[in-house]
Design a protein around this motif. Structure first.
Motif, PDB file in Angstrom:
ATOM      1  N   CYS A  19     102.962  30.590 111.637  1.00  0.00           N
ATOM      2  CA  CYS A  19     102.643  30.555 113.066  1.00  0.00           C
ATOM      3  C   CYS A  19     102.919  29.168 113.645  1.00  0.00           C
ATOM      4  O   CYS A  19     103.504  29.044 114.725  1.00  0.00           O
ATOM      5  N   ASP A  20     102.527  28.137 112.922  1.00  0.00           N
ATOM      6  CA  ASP A  20     102.787  26.768 113.373  1.00  0.00           C
ATOM      7  C   ASP A  20     104.293  26.490 113.472  1.00  0.00           C
ATOM      8  O   ASP A  20     104.755  25.851 114.413  1.00  0.00           O
ATOM      9  N   GLU A  21     105.037  26.977 112.491  1.00  0.00           N
ATOM     10  CA  GLU A  21     106.482  26.712 112.463  1.00  0.00           C
ATOM     11  C   GLU A  21     107.223  27.463 113.562  1.00  0.00           C
ATOM     12  O   GLU A  21     108.123  26.912 114.193  1.00  0.00           O
ATOM     13  N   LEU A  22     106.857  28.726 113.796  1.00  0.00           N
ATOM     14  CA  LEU A  22     107.549  29.541 114.799  1.00  0.00           C
ATOM     15  C   LEU A  22     107.040  29.301 116.212  1.00  0.00           C
ATOM     16  O   LEU A  22     107.776  29.477 117.171  1.00  0.00           O
ATOM     17  N   GLY A  23     105.772  28.923 116.315  1.00  0.00           N
ATOM     18  CA  GLY A  23     105.107  28.862 117.610  1.00  0.00           C
ATOM     19  C   GLY A  23     104.404  30.193 117.853  1.00  0.00           C
ATOM     20  O   GLY A  23     104.823  31.240 117.333  1.00  0.00           O
ATOM     21  N   ARG A  24     103.339  30.136 118.614  1.00  0.00           N
ATOM     22  CA  ARG A  24     102.484  31.314 118.805  1.00  0.00           C
ATOM     23  C   ARG A  24     103.261  32.519 119.332  1.00  0.00           C
ATOM     24  O   ARG A  24     103.173  33.623 118.786  1.00  0.00           O
TER      25      ARG A  24
END
Length: 88
Positions: A19-24
Motif C-alpha cells: 500500500c505504501d509503495e503503490l499509494g492508497r
C-alpha cells in the motif's frame, strides 16, 4: 473464513508495504476495495483501510468477507495492530 485465521503479522506488513509503495488509491483499485469509512489500521503513525489490508493479507477479494470490528478486530489483535474506529 479460515483464511482470516491464518493471517500472520508478516502478511499484514506485506500488505501495508505494498500500500505504501503503490499509494492508497492505486492499492485499493488494484484489489477492488473501496476506501474505508469507519475502521482503520494504525501502523507507524500512518492509517490504512482495514478491510483492504486484511483482504490483501489473506488473499481475499472484497466480496469474500465482511469488514467491521467483528471480522477485522480479531485479526488486528492477533497480529498486534491497532484498529481505530472513526465516527462520522
Amino acid at each position: 473464513m479460515a483464511k482470516l485465521k491464518d493471517i500472520t503479522r508478516e502478511d499484514m506488513l506485506r500488505a501495508i508495504t505494498e500500500c505504501d509503495e503503490l499509494g492508497r488509491e492505486a492499492f485499493l483499485s488494484k484489489y477492488g476495495f473501496k476506501p474505508g469509512k469507519r475502521f482503520f489500521i494504525k501502523h507507524n503513525r500512518r492509517t490504512y483501510d482495514s478491510k483492504a489490508i486484511v483482504g490483501v493479507a489473506a488473499g481475499l477479494a472484497p466480496n469474500e468477507f465482511s469488514g467491521g470490528a467483528a471480522t477485522i478486530g480479531p485479526v488486528c489483535r492477533r497480529t498486534e495492530f491497532k484498529l481505530e474506529e472513526r465516527s462520522g
